[in-house]
Write a protein that holds these residues in place. Sequence first.
Motif, PDB file in Angstrom:
ATOM      1  N   VAL A 131       0.447  -1.451  -0.341  1.00 18.05           N
ATOM      2  CA  VAL A 131       0.200   0.202  -0.212  1.00 18.05           C
ATOM      3  C   VAL A 131       0.363   1.379   0.001  1.00 18.05           C
ATOM      4  CG1 VAL A 131      -1.940   1.071   1.689  1.00 18.05           C
ATOM      5  CG2 VAL A 131      -1.695  -1.168   1.546  1.00 18.05           C
ATOM      6  N   PHE A 132       0.447   2.423  -0.842  1.00 16.24           N
ATOM      7  CA  PHE A 132       1.289   3.501  -0.986  1.00 16.24           C
ATOM      8  C   PHE A 132      -0.025   4.292  -0.128  1.00 16.24           C
ATOM      9  CE2 PHE A 132       2.811   1.642  -4.002  1.00 16.24           C
ATOM     10  CZ  PHE A 132       4.214   2.507  -4.789  1.00 16.24           C
ATOM     11  N   TYR A 133       1.099   4.988   1.163  1.00 14.88           N
ATOM     12  CA  TYR A 133      -0.104   6.182   2.055  1.00 14.88           C
ATOM     13  C   TYR A 133       0.198   7.038   1.749  1.00 14.88           C
ATOM     14  CZ  TYR A 133      -1.673   8.228   6.930  1.00 14.88           C
ATOM     15  OH  TYR A 133      -2.216   8.384   7.418  1.00 14.88           O
ATOM     16  N   ASN A 134      -1.235   7.722   0.806  1.00 11.64           N
ATOM     17  CA  ASN A 134      -1.321   8.932  -0.406  1.00 11.64           C
ATOM     18  C   ASN A 134      -1.574  10.155   0.298  1.00 11.64           C
ATOM     19  OD1 ASN A 134      -0.344  10.071  -2.681  1.00 11.64           O
ATOM     20  ND2 ASN A 134      -2.982   8.824  -3.283  1.00 11.64           N
ATOM     21  N   ILE A 135      -0.705  10.553   1.673  1.00  8.99           N
ATOM     22  CA  ILE A 135      -0.458  11.647   1.926  1.00  8.99           C
ATOM     23  C   ILE A 135      -0.990  12.765   1.350  1.00  8.99           C
ATOM     24  CG2 ILE A 135      -0.048  13.103   3.683  1.00  8.99           C
ATOM     25  CD1 ILE A 135       1.204  10.525   4.777  1.00  8.99           C
ATOM     26  N   ASP A 136      -2.071  13.479   1.286  1.00  9.06           N
ATOM     27  CA  ASP A 136      -1.673  14.561   0.357  1.00  9.06           C
ATOM     28  C   ASP A 136      -1.884  14.836  -1.293  1.00  9.06           C
ATOM     29  OD1 ASP A 136      -2.800  16.492   2.465  1.00  9.06           O
ATOM     30  OD2 ASP A 136      -0.341  17.713   2.604  1.00  9.06           O
ATOM     31  N   GLY A 137      -2.122  13.258  -1.142  1.00  6.11           N
ATOM     32  CA  GLY A 137      -1.743  13.417  -3.473  1.00  6.11           C
ATOM     33  C   GLY A 137      -0.698  12.810  -3.125  1.00  6.11           C
ATOM     34  N   TYR A 138       0.709  12.874  -2.507  1.00  6.09           N
ATOM     35  CA  TYR A 138       2.165  12.346  -2.510  1.00  6.09           C
ATOM     36  C   TYR A 138       2.136  11.684  -3.621  1.00  6.09           C
ATOM     37  CZ  TYR A 138       6.897  11.732  -2.340  1.00  6.09           C
ATOM     38  OH  TYR A 138       7.904  11.546  -2.570  1.00  6.09           O
ATOM     39  N   TYR A 139       1.747   9.998  -3.697  1.00  4.03           N
ATOM     40  CA  TYR A 139       1.717   9.650  -4.839  1.00  4.03           C
ATOM     41  C   TYR A 139       0.602   9.310  -6.324  1.00  4.03           C
ATOM     42  CZ  TYR A 139       5.298   7.270  -1.903  1.00  4.03           C
ATOM     43  OH  TYR A 139       6.440   6.387  -1.263  1.00  4.03           O
ATOM     44  N   ASP A 140      -0.314  10.521  -6.428  1.00  3.19           N
ATOM     45  CA  ASP A 140      -1.218  10.716  -7.484  1.00  3.19           C
ATOM     46  C   ASP A 140      -0.555  10.524  -8.926  1.00  3.19           C
ATOM     47  OD1 ASP A 140      -3.380  11.159  -5.691  1.00  3.19           O
ATOM     48  OD2 ASP A 140      -3.264  12.964  -6.079  1.00  3.19           O
ATOM     49  N   GLU A 141       1.352  10.991  -8.487  1.00 10.27           N
ATOM     50  CA  GLU A 141       1.138  10.681  -9.959  1.00 10.27           C
ATOM     51  C   GLU A 141       2.023   9.193 -10.305  1.00 10.27           C
ATOM     52  OE1 GLU A 141       1.798  12.508 -12.845  1.00 10.27           O
ATOM     53  OE2 GLU A 141       0.381  14.218 -11.423  1.00 10.27           O
ATOM     54  N   LEU A 142       2.526   8.540  -9.524  1.00 13.81           N
ATOM     55  CA  LEU A 142       2.484   7.386 -10.145  1.00 13.81           C
ATOM     56  C   LEU A 142       1.804   5.975  -9.800  1.00 13.81           C
ATOM     57  CD1 LEU A 142       5.381   4.816  -9.212  1.00 13.81           C
ATOM     58  CD2 LEU A 142       4.874   4.852  -7.041  1.00 13.81           C
ATOM     59  N   LYS A 143       0.223   6.205  -8.948  1.00  7.51           N
ATOM     60  CA  LYS A 143      -0.686   5.705  -9.260  1.00  7.51           C
ATOM     61  C   LYS A 143      -1.310   5.933 -10.696  1.00  7.51           C
ATOM     62  CE  LYS A 143      -5.558   5.732  -7.488  1.00  7.51           C
ATOM     63  NZ  LYS A 143      -6.382   5.996  -8.287  1.00  7.51           N
ATOM     64  N   LYS A 144      -1.035   6.794 -11.398  1.00  9.29           N
ATOM     65  CA  LYS A 144      -1.201   7.247 -12.500  1.00  9.29           C
ATOM     66  C   LYS A 144      -0.623   6.419 -13.528  1.00  9.29           C
ATOM     67  CE  LYS A 144      -3.109  11.881 -12.507  1.00  9.29           C
ATOM     68  NZ  LYS A 144      -2.610  13.106 -13.061  1.00  9.29           N
ATOM     69  N   MET A 145       0.635   6.183 -12.955  1.00  9.82           N
ATOM     70  CA  MET A 145       2.135   5.394 -13.812  1.00  9.82           C
ATOM     71  C   MET A 145       1.218   3.648 -14.073  1.00  9.82           C
ATOM     72  SD  MET A 145       4.517   5.274 -15.962  1.00  9.82           S
ATOM     73  CE  MET A 145       4.548   3.721 -16.882  1.00  9.82           C
ATOM     74  N   PHE A 146       0.825   3.311 -12.842  1.00  6.52           N
ATOM     75  CA  PHE A 146       0.275   1.998 -12.220  1.00  6.52           C
ATOM     76  C   PHE A 146      -0.326   2.018 -13.692  1.00  6.52           C
ATOM     77  CE2 PHE A 146       3.373   1.831  -9.797  1.00  6.52           C
ATOM     78  CZ  PHE A 146       3.482   0.357  -9.372  1.00  6.52           C
ATOM     79  N   ASP A 147      -1.574   2.849 -13.657  1.00  9.45           N
ATOM     80  CA  ASP A 147      -2.660   1.939 -14.452  1.00  9.45           C
ATOM     81  C   ASP A 147      -2.844   2.446 -15.837  1.00  9.45           C
ATOM     82  OD1 ASP A 147      -4.459   2.807 -12.502  1.00  9.45           O
ATOM     83  OD2 ASP A 147      -4.499   4.927 -11.429  1.00  9.45           O
ATOM     84  N   THR A 148      -1.064   3.649 -16.275  1.00  8.19           N
ATOM     85  CA  THR A 148      -0.538   3.722 -17.469  1.00  8.19           C
ATOM     86  C   THR A 148      -0.301   2.054 -17.146  1.00  8.19           C
ATOM     87  OG1 THR A 148      -0.333   5.656 -17.789  1.00  8.19           O
ATOM     88  CG2 THR A 148       0.656   4.363 -19.106  1.00  8.19           C
ATOM     89  N   MET A 149       0.450   1.448 -17.018  1.00  8.47           N
ATOM     90  CA  MET A 149       1.017   0.044 -17.680  1.00  8.47           C
ATOM     91  C   MET A 149      -0.457  -0.278 -17.393  1.00  8.47           C
ATOM     92  SD  MET A 149       3.213  -0.078 -14.248  1.00  8.47           S
ATOM     93  CE  MET A 149       4.863   0.709 -13.894  1.00  8.47           C
TER      94      MET A 149
END
Length: 187
Positions: A131-149
């Motif tokens: 799990v990524f503890y996505n505080i203040d959207g810190y991992y939003d861009e990485l989440k998008k990258m996994f969605d792109t994968m």
Amino acid sequence: MKKLAVYCGASLGKDSAVVTATKKLGQYLAMNHIDLVYGGGRVGLMGILANQVLDLGGNVYGIIPNQLADRGAALERLTDLTIVENMSVRKQKMLDLSDGCLALPGGPGTLEEIIEAFSWARLGNNNNPCVFYNIDGYYDELKKMFDTMTAHGYLTKEDRQKLLFSDSLEVIFDFMNNYIPPKIRKY
């Protein structure tokens, strides 16, 4: 969930909300009798999290490579501090000791450790939820990258659902407590 591996930085970063959320995570772990497994450091988010858990009566297991221990980076007051040969041994030992993996905001080391844990889950070498503890959207861009994968066919939809990004401890621990590891690919 008895022991949680948390990957986080030896830096505080610039966002006070991350420090607040780190303390909140420490409180949650201590109050729910979940032991912390982490990198053994005394500074940055590592130090804040470990000290919070310890101050509230929880157990903290630190695993630190000898090169960092030799530089004085280790927090000595831990329930257990294990000094290991190198980062590879540390990562394996953290996975072996824990029932789940969580990344707080951090730098390249934090990212590398949680990504490796997730990659190993897909290979059948790690049954822990990641799990990524996505505080203040810190991992939003990485989440998008996994969605792109996933959209490009490099990650299956089923496996993508095995990786959570959330800023809610309730959602995070519900996901972890109900987690079923990915099916191992057959070739």
